[in-house]
Write a protein that holds these residues in place. Structure first.
Motif, PDB file in Angstrom:
ATOM      1  N   ASP A   1       0.825  -1.218   0.000  1.00 32.22           N
ATOM      2  CA  ASP A   1       0.000   0.000   0.000  1.00 32.22           C
ATOM      3  C   ASP A   1       0.858   1.267   0.000  1.00 32.22           C
ATOM      4  O   ASP A   1       0.701   2.142   0.849  1.00 32.22           O
ATOM      5  N   VAL A   2       1.733   1.342  -0.973  1.00 32.51           N
ATOM      6  CA  VAL A   2       2.700   2.433  -1.040  1.00 32.51           C
ATOM      7  C   VAL A   2       2.092   3.653  -1.728  1.00 32.51           C
ATOM      8  O   VAL A   2       1.366   3.524  -2.718  1.00 32.51           O
ATOM      9  N   ARG A   3       2.396   4.823  -1.159  1.00 32.23           N
ATOM     10  CA  ARG A   3       1.908   6.085  -1.722  1.00 32.23           C
ATOM     11  C   ARG A   3       3.030   7.099  -1.802  1.00 32.23           C
ATOM     12  O   ARG A   3       3.852   7.184  -0.890  1.00 32.23           O
ATOM     13  N   LYS A   4       3.026   7.856  -2.895  1.00 30.77           N
ATOM     14  CA  LYS A   4       4.001   8.942  -3.037  1.00 30.77           C
ATOM     15  C   LYS A   4       3.374  10.066  -3.847  1.00 30.77           C
ATOM     16  O   LYS A   4       2.908   9.850  -4.969  1.00 30.77           O
ATOM     17  N   SER A   5       3.347  11.255  -3.268  1.00 34.36           N
ATOM     18  CA  SER A   5       2.831  12.427  -3.984  1.00 34.36           C
ATOM     19  C   SER A   5       3.934  13.432  -4.182  1.00 34.36           C
ATOM     20  O   SER A   5       4.894  13.487  -3.411  1.00 34.36           O
ATOM     21  N   PHE A   6       3.781  14.227  -5.219  1.00 29.50           N
ATOM     22  CA  PHE A   6       4.726  15.314  -5.477  1.00 29.50           C
ATOM     23  C   PHE A   6       3.955  16.620  -5.501  1.00 29.50           C
ATOM     24  O   PHE A   6       2.862  16.691  -6.071  1.00 29.50           O
ATOM     25  N   GLY A   7       4.531  17.658  -4.911  1.00 28.71           N
ATOM     26  CA  GLY A   7       3.930  18.987  -4.964  1.00 28.71           C
ATOM     27  C   GLY A   7       4.245  19.628  -6.295  1.00 28.71           C
ATOM     28  O   GLY A   7       5.371  19.564  -6.772  1.00 28.71           O
ATOM     29  N   THR A   8       3.226  20.210  -6.910  1.00 25.33           N
ATOM     30  CA  THR A   8       3.443  20.968  -8.147  1.00 25.33           C
ATOM     31  C   THR A   8       2.784  22.326  -7.945  1.00 25.33           C
ATOM     32  O   THR A   8       2.173  22.569  -6.898  1.00 25.33           O
TER      33      THR A   8
ATOM     34  N   VAL B   1       3.073  -9.257 -16.209  1.00 30.67           N
ATOM     35  CA  VAL B   1       2.896  -7.877 -16.649  1.00 30.67           C
ATOM     36  C   VAL B   1       1.920  -7.206 -15.687  1.00 30.67           C
ATOM     37  O   VAL B   1       0.816  -7.720 -15.463  1.00 30.67           O
ATOM     38  N   VAL B   2       2.338  -6.095 -15.123  1.00 33.98           N
ATOM     39  CA  VAL B   2       1.510  -5.351 -14.181  1.00 33.98           C
ATOM     40  C   VAL B   2       1.177  -4.016 -14.826  1.00 33.98           C
ATOM     41  O   VAL B   2       2.072  -3.335 -15.313  1.00 33.98           O
ATOM     42  N   ARG B   3      -0.108  -3.673 -14.855  1.00 33.74           N
ATOM     43  CA  ARG B   3      -0.512  -2.440 -15.529  1.00 33.74           C
ATOM     44  C   ARG B   3      -0.827  -1.356 -14.498  1.00 33.74           C
ATOM     45  O   ARG B   3      -1.544  -1.606 -13.526  1.00 33.74           O
ATOM     46  N   LEU B   4      -0.293  -0.170 -14.729  1.00 34.73           N
ATOM     47  CA  LEU B   4      -0.553   0.969 -13.838  1.00 34.73           C
ATOM     48  C   LEU B   4      -1.364   2.022 -14.583  1.00 34.73           C
ATOM     49  O   LEU B   4      -1.205   2.200 -15.790  1.00 34.73           O
ATOM     50  N   ARG B   5      -2.201   2.712 -13.811  1.00 35.14           N
ATOM     51  CA  ARG B   5      -2.916   3.847 -14.373  1.00 35.14           C
ATOM     52  C   ARG B   5      -3.120   4.876 -13.270  1.00 35.14           C
ATOM     53  O   ARG B   5      -3.644   4.518 -12.204  1.00 35.14           O
ATOM     54  N   ASP B   6      -2.693   6.091 -13.513  1.00 33.82           N
ATOM     55  CA  ASP B   6      -2.826   7.165 -12.513  1.00 33.82           C
ATOM     56  C   ASP B   6      -2.335   6.725 -11.142  1.00 33.82           C
ATOM     57  O   ASP B   6      -2.990   6.990 -10.130  1.00 33.82           O
ATOM     58  N   GLY B   7      -1.216   6.048 -11.112  1.00 36.37           N
ATOM     59  CA  GLY B   7      -0.617   5.670  -9.834  1.00 36.37           C
ATOM     60  C   GLY B   7      -1.252   4.472  -9.165  1.00 36.37           C
ATOM     61  O   GLY B   7      -0.906   4.132  -8.033  1.00 36.37           O
ATOM     62  N   LYS B   8      -2.204   3.838  -9.861  1.00 38.84           N
ATOM     63  CA  LYS B   8      -2.859   2.664  -9.281  1.00 38.84           C
ATOM     64  C   LYS B   8      -2.609   1.444 -10.153  1.00 38.84           C
ATOM     65  O   LYS B   8      -2.422   1.564 -11.359  1.00 38.84           O
ATOM     66  N   LEU B   9      -2.661   0.290  -9.514  1.00 39.76           N
ATOM     67  CA  LEU B   9      -2.512  -0.959 -10.243  1.00 39.76           C
ATOM     68  C   LEU B   9      -3.880  -1.353 -10.801  1.00 39.76           C
ATOM     69  O   LEU B   9      -4.851  -1.418 -10.055  1.00 39.76           O
ATOM     70  N   THR B  10      -3.946  -1.580 -12.117  1.00 41.02           N
ATOM     71  CA  THR B  10      -5.261  -1.889 -12.678  1.00 41.02           C
ATOM     72  C   THR B  10      -5.354  -3.303 -13.228  1.00 41.02           C
ATOM     73  O   THR B  10      -6.424  -3.729 -13.627  1.00 41.02           O
TER      74      THR B  10
ATOM     75  N   GLY C   1      -0.823  21.981  -6.847  1.00 44.84           N
ATOM     76  CA  GLY C   1      -1.169  21.116  -5.719  1.00 44.84           C
ATOM     77  C   GLY C   1      -0.388  19.827  -5.774  1.00 44.84           C
ATOM     78  O   GLY C   1       0.704  19.784  -6.315  1.00 44.84           O
ATOM     79  N   LEU C   2      -0.997  18.794  -5.194  1.00 45.07           N
ATOM     80  CA  LEU C   2      -0.285  17.519  -5.085  1.00 45.07           C
ATOM     81  C   LEU C   2      -0.699  16.565  -6.194  1.00 45.07           C
ATOM     82  O   LEU C   2      -1.880  16.453  -6.505  1.00 45.07           O
ATOM     83  N   ILE C   3       0.294  15.875  -6.753  1.00 46.90           N
ATOM     84  CA  ILE C   3      -0.005  14.801  -7.708  1.00 46.90           C
ATOM     85  C   ILE C   3       0.335  13.493  -7.030  1.00 46.90           C
ATOM     86  O   ILE C   3       1.454  13.323  -6.540  1.00 46.90           O
ATOM     87  N   ALA C   4      -0.636  12.576  -6.998  1.00 49.80           N
ATOM     88  CA  ALA C   4      -0.378  11.249  -6.424  1.00 49.80           C
ATOM     89  C   ALA C   4       0.275  10.398  -7.509  1.00 49.80           C
ATOM     90  O   ALA C   4      -0.403   9.829  -8.359  1.00 49.80           O
ATOM     91  N   ALA C   5       1.598  10.346  -7.502  1.00 53.00           N
ATOM     92  CA  ALA C   5       2.330   9.604  -8.537  1.00 53.00           C
ATOM     93  C   ALA C   5       2.134   8.104  -8.333  1.00 53.00           C
ATOM     94  O   ALA C   5       1.965   7.354  -9.296  1.00 53.00           O
ATOM     95  N   VAL C   6       2.171   7.669  -7.090  1.00 54.41           N
ATOM     96  CA  VAL C   6       1.880   6.273  -6.730  1.00 54.41           C
ATOM     97  C   VAL C   6       0.826   6.334  -5.637  1.00 54.41           C
ATOM     98  O   VAL C   6       1.023   6.963  -4.605  1.00 54.41           O
ATOM     99  N   ASP C   7      -0.324   5.718  -5.904  1.00 57.13           N
ATOM    100  CA  ASP C   7      -1.521   5.990  -5.116  1.00 57.13           C
ATOM    101  C   ASP C   7      -2.085   4.714  -4.499  1.00 57.13           C
ATOM    102  O   ASP C   7      -3.162   4.253  -4.870  1.00 57.13           O
TER     103      ASP C   7
ATOM    104  N   ASP D   1       5.441   8.235   1.047  1.00 56.46           N
ATOM    105  CA  ASP D   1       4.747   9.005   2.087  1.00 56.46           C
ATOM    106  C   ASP D   1       4.058   8.047   3.043  1.00 56.46           C
ATOM    107  O   ASP D   1       3.860   8.358   4.214  1.00 56.46           O
ATOM    108  N   ALA D   2       3.638   6.897   2.515  1.00 59.30           N
ATOM    109  CA  ALA D   2       2.968   5.887   3.343  1.00 59.30           C
ATOM    110  C   ALA D   2       3.217   4.531   2.701  1.00 59.30           C
ATOM    111  O   ALA D   2       3.543   4.440   1.523  1.00 59.30           O
TER     112      ALA D   2
END
Ligand code: ATP
Ligand code: MG
Length: 244
Positions: A11-18, A214-223, A21-27, A63-64
């Motif tokens: 359950d890893v999360r990482k956001s970047f400030g822009t 093969v693991v697919r990501l979309r908007d920082g989430k695993l789909t 505001g914040l972008i959740a790169a890994v959500d 971040d978490a």
């Protein structure tokens, strides 16, 4: 030689400030990679592939959530322990990051310096350059090598420290697809031979197909997750626990 590290992403999360505001790169990604497995991370540009690899390689801190490699939580390590952990990981960067003033051979040796390069290391660096098809180009500077040759140097460099985990970020990004797939065959063969777990971020399905999963990501989430021979299991929880 080992048989690769196991990687558990919890359950890893990482956001970047822009500016906006914040972008959740890994959500909130969870993923379980058994030792020795090869896994491709695919998804559109900006979906979080590089960020996830940086978190697993302890180049960035989440971040978490936690990343547990061979039973060790590598996310809360102090500087020295993190540096020690990073030396057990081979990383091929998206923009290969070769040192422009150093020869191909010295670039391969760079991760194992400043300790003086003994004969053994020098021999190994030459063997790795030969394995990636660059025998005879040891003294060439990066500027004298093509993009594909520079990527080969980056692959050799990632393997010099005998990593148990090889993280490759678009290792074939600047190559045409035939050359890219050839390089990927080489990376998979070297990972298998050196006993590494392999995680590769790629846009190229031909490259992804060379991995077991093969693991697919979309908007920082695993789909979704595809395990070779079993088709897609999605929306997936990311447990790659089947037979290799
Ligand atoms: N250092 C940073 N500062 C601000 N935003 C960042 C940073 N690193 C990544 N991001 C943002 O996080 C998101 C995920 O980026 P990431 O580089 O992980 O994507 P990617 O899947 O590797 O994309 P690509 O296929 O283009 O390499 C993007 O929206 C990106 O702009
Ligand atoms: Mg990327």
């Amino acid at each position: 030689m080992g048989d690769g590290a196991s990687v558990r992403v919890e359950d890893v999360r990482k956001s970047f400030g822009t500016g906006d505001g914040l972008i959740a790169a890994v959500d909130g990604i969870s993923l379980d990679v058994p030792a020795g497995r090869s896994v491709a991370l695919v998804g559109a540009s900006g979906s979080g592939k590089s960020t996830l690899l940086h978190l697993i390689g302890a180049i960035e801190r989440p971040d978490a959530g936690r990343v547990v490699v061979d039973g060790q939580d590598v996310t809360g390590l102090g500087r020295r322990a993190a540096a020690h952990y990073r030396r057990t990981v081979g990383f091929v960067f998206q923009r290969f990051h070769l040192l422009p003033g150093l020869s191909a051979l010295d670039n391969v040796l760079a991760p194992v310096l400043p300790r003086k390069a003994g004969f053994d290391r020098d021999t190994r660096a030459r063997e790795l350059l030969a394995a990636v098809g660059l025998a005879g180009r040891e003294t060439a500077l990066p500027s004298q090598l093509s993009g594909g040759q520079q990527q080969r140097v980056a692959v050799a460099r990632a393997l010099i420290g005998r990593p148990r985990l090889l993280l490759a970020d678009e290792p074939t990004g600047s190559l045409d697809s035939a050359t890219g797939e050839q390089l990927m065959d080489l990376v998979s063969a070297l990972a298998a031979e050196h006993g590494c777990t392999l995680m590769v971020a790629t846009h190229d399905m031909g490259v992804a197909e060379r991995c077991a999963d093969v693991v697919r990501l979309r908007d920082g989430k695993l789909t979704g997750t595809a395990i070779r021979g079993r088709g897609w299991a999605g929306p997936a929880r990311g447990g790659l626990t089947g037979p290799a």
